[in-house]
Design an enzyme around this catalytic site. Sequence first.
Site, PDB file in Angstrom:
ATOM      1  N   TYR A 157       0.806  -1.160  -0.065  1.00 22.45           N
ATOM      2  CA  TYR A 157      -0.026  -0.039   0.138  1.00 22.45           C
ATOM      3  C   TYR A 157       0.636   1.071  -0.136  1.00 22.45           C
ATOM      4  O   TYR A 157       0.451   2.058  -0.033  1.00 22.45           O
ATOM      5  CB  TYR A 157      -0.700   0.015   1.058  1.00 22.45           C
ATOM      6  CG  TYR A 157      -1.923  -0.357   1.572  1.00 22.45           C
ATOM      7  CD1 TYR A 157      -2.569  -1.707   0.360  1.00 22.45           C
ATOM      8  CD2 TYR A 157      -3.105  -1.154   2.564  1.00 22.45           C
ATOM      9  CE1 TYR A 157      -3.119  -2.881   0.416  1.00 22.45           C
ATOM     10  CE2 TYR A 157      -3.830  -2.501   2.310  1.00 22.45           C
ATOM     11  CZ  TYR A 157      -3.536  -3.288   1.372  1.00 22.45           C
ATOM     12  OH  TYR A 157      -4.989  -4.465   2.047  1.00 22.45           O
ATOM     13  N   HIS A 181       0.158 -11.640   1.268  1.00 24.94           N
ATOM     14  CA  HIS A 181      -0.766 -11.051   1.088  1.00 24.94           C
ATOM     15  C   HIS A 181      -1.672 -11.998   0.272  1.00 24.94           C
ATOM     16  O   HIS A 181      -2.843 -11.764  -0.012  1.00 24.94           O
ATOM     17  CB  HIS A 181      -0.409  -9.501   0.626  1.00 24.94           C
ATOM     18  CG  HIS A 181      -1.397  -8.329   0.662  1.00 24.94           C
ATOM     19  ND1 HIS A 181      -0.573  -6.936   0.225  1.00 24.94           N
ATOM     20  CD2 HIS A 181      -2.423  -8.477   0.543  1.00 24.94           C
ATOM     21  CE1 HIS A 181      -1.399  -6.594   0.382  1.00 24.94           C
ATOM     22  NE2 HIS A 181      -2.856  -7.230   0.179  1.00 24.94           N
TER      23      HIS A 181
END
Length: 277
Positions: free
Chosen positions: A48, A106
């Site tokens: 992110y 992830h």
Amino acid sequence: MQTIVTHDKLVLPKLGLGTWPMLGEECTQAVLSALELGYRHIDTAAAYENEAAVGLALERSPVPRESVHLTTKVWWDRLQPAAMRASLQRSLEALRTDRVDLFMIHWPGKDWDLPRSIETLVALREEGKARHIGVANFPLPLLRRTVEELGAPLSAIQVEYHVLLGQRRLLDYVRQHGMALIAYSPLARNRIAEVAEIRDIAARHQARPAQIALKWLLDQPAVAAIPKAASVANQRINLDAFKVTLNDRERALIDALPKNQRLVSPDFAPRWDPFDE
């Protein structure tokens, strides 16, 4: 704030703040305001590129770090043991903390050595750099292999889950193993406002469609949700979902909606389980 307690004593607030795709000062201010409102679950990831902004907020906030559940994740191209370790170390430095509460893979890797990646994930927990470990975006067969064949002590899985996408089989498995399921994109990227049934239920409760969709998730055992909300107003709207009481008929109406709208499926995604949709 309602919580989930997993088999290995992870205490996870049911409603968290998702931080993707916020960056910089916007992200810092969003985390600060969420903590001030009472949020105690913050979700970020190396990919992110906002961990430093989250870390700055945690440092500035008067809320003690030990009172905040903090999740971060390692990207799918950093799943070799040395790369995983380096990724988490960079995350810890950016987040200004010595350990995270939940460290997750992830996405599944491509042509990766799953046993070595899981072995490293477990080692990082044992070394105290993560209180708990988990995975994200794992289809049920891969999750089952990770838990049953490799013996990974996973606390949670994070997947896309909302009123338009089912995760029934995965959720059954998670509950059987005392884990938590964390729903990302829980508002279906704002498509819930287009669903007549959700709008009608919201009108009866004098609530927002987002609150109805969130409460449907939050009412479910072992399910947490992490909607992104940059503004104080939207953070408060999401938090007020706890004030809504859905009746059996309303829950059944939402349960009956088609559950086949997957909105997050990049080209590196695994093969999804069609029986969940």
